[in-house]
Write an enzyme that holds these catalytic residues in place. Structure first.
Site, PDB file in Angstrom:
ATOM      1  CE1 TYR A   1     -47.450 -59.965  35.691  1.00 27.35           C
ATOM      2  CE2 TYR A   1     -48.633 -59.535  33.652  1.00 27.35           C
ATOM      3  CZ  TYR A   1     -48.604 -59.580  35.031  1.00 27.35           C
ATOM      4  OH  TYR A   1     -49.720 -59.245  35.744  1.00 27.35           O
TER       5      TYR A   1
ATOM      6  CB  SER B   1     -50.073 -51.588  47.418  1.00 29.93           C
ATOM      7  OG  SER B   1     -49.354 -52.449  46.545  1.00 29.93           O
ATOM      8  N   GLY B   2     -52.732 -51.975  46.192  1.00 28.05           N
ATOM      9  CA  GLY B   2     -53.444 -52.349  44.981  1.00 28.05           C
ATOM     10  C   GLY B   2     -54.655 -53.227  45.191  1.00 28.05           C
TER      11      GLY B   2
END
Length: 279
Positions: free
Chosen positions: A151, A13-14
Site C-alpha cells: 500500500y 463512501s468516505g
C-alpha cells in the site's frame, strides 16, 4: 463557478462521498463516479440531505475503457472538465514473505495505475480549461508503515509521480496537488476485507509483530480518526484555493507525522517511530 465541472473517483463512501457533497455545495457541477453504481445509495442520500445534485456515473479506475468512456461522456455532456479528484483506492495489509507478488501487483493496479489511467485521460481536457489534478494519497505516501509495504509503495509511487508531473503540468496551465489524510473514520479499513485474527494466526514468525501493529492501528482508527467531512476540507481547499499547495495534509496529526519524514535526512527518526508500532 456554477459552470465548472469536477470529476471525483471512489465516491461510494468516505472521503470521496464527502468531497463530492462539499464540492457541490461550493457550486461545482460534480460528476461522482464509482466502480459499482449499485453502491450509490449512501452517496445519493447524502446529496439529498445537503440539497445538492450530483451526476453519478460508473468508472472503474483499473479498466482503461471504463475510464475513457467516463471522461469522454463528461466532456460530451457538460462541455468541459475543470478538475479531477483521484480518490478511489483500496487498502491492503500484508508483508513480503507471506504474500504473493501478484497480490502486490493488484494493489499497484488500483492505487497507482488507476490514478494514472484517470489522469492521462483527463489531462487534455484539464489543459484546455486550465484545470486542476488532485490526488488523495495518504500519510502512507510519505512515511512507510509496517505491514503496509504494498500500500505504501503504491502511495509513494503516486506522490513521486505527481511531484514530478507538477512542474511540467504547471507549464501548460494545470495545477497538480496531493492530499494526505491520516486515520479517517470511514469504511476504508473494513473494505480491506480481512479476518484480522486469522491473519495473525497465519503470520508465522511475524505473528507477534502483526498483532502489535493491529492493536495499535485499530485503537488509532477508533479513538483518533477524523471524520470524512473533516478530511474533505483539504480536498476542497486544493480544488478552490487561488494558489493551492502541492502537498496538503488533512489534520494537525497528519502534518506532524509527515513532518517527521520530510525533516528526516538519515531515516532514523522514521524508523525509531514506526519500530515502536511492532513491539
Amino acid at each position: 463557478m456554477s459552470s465548472k465541472v469536477v470529476l471525483i473517483t471512489g465516491t461510494s463512501s468516505g472521503i470521496g462521498l464527502a468531497a463530492a457533497v462539499a464540492a457541490a455545495r461550493a457550486g461545482w457541477r460534480v460528476v461522482a463516479t464509482l466502480r459499482d453504481p449499485g453502491r450509490a445509495d449512501a452517496l445519493c442520500a447524502a446529496a439529498a440531505d445537503a440539497g445538492v445534485e450530483l451526476d453519478v456515473r460508473r468508472l472503474d479506475v483499473t479498466d482503461e475503457a471504463s475510464v475513457a468512456a467516463a471522461i469522454d461522456g463528461v466532456v460530451a455532456d457538460h462541455g468541459r472538465l475543470d478538475a479531477v479528484i483521484n480518490n478511489a483506492g483500496a487498502g491492503h495489509l500484508g508483508t513480503l514473505e507471506n504474500e504473493s507478488v501478484d497480490a502486490v501487483r493488484a494493489v499497484m493496479e488500483v492505487n497507482f495505475f488507476g490514478v494514472l489511467h484517470v489522469s492521462k485521460a483527463a489531462l487534455p481536457h484539464l489543459r484546455a480549461s486550465g484545470g486542476r489534478l488532485i490526488t488523495v494519497t495518504s500519510v502512507g505516501g510519505v512515511v512507510g508503515q509496517p505491514f503496509n509495504e504494498a500500500y505504501c509503495a503504491a502511495k509513494f509511487a503516486v506522490e513521486g509521480y505527481m511531484e514530478s508531473l507538477a512542474p511540467v503540468a504547471a507549464r501548460l496551465g494545470v495545477t497538480v496537488s496531493v492530499v494526505e489524510p491520516g486515520a479517517v473514520a470511514t469504511e476504508f479499513v473494513n473494505n480491506i476485507g480481512l479476518d484480522l485474527a486469522g491473519e495473525v494466526a497465519a503470520a508465522g514468525p511475524y505473528a507477534e509483530a502483526l498483532q502489535a501493529y493491529v492493536d495499535r492501528t485499530v485503537a488509532q482508527f477508533h479513538n483518533g480518526a477524523q471524520t470524512p467531512a473533516e478530511a474533505a476540507e483539504a480536498v476542497l481547499e486544493a480544488l478552490t484555493a487561488d494558489r493551492p499547495a502541492f502537498r496538503l495534509q488533512t489534520s494537525d496529526w497528519a502534518r506532524d507525522f509527515t513532518g517527521v519524514k520530510l525533516a528526516d535526512l538519515d531515516g532514523s527518526a522514521v524508523l525509531g517511530l514506526t519500530g515502536g508500532w511492532v513491539g
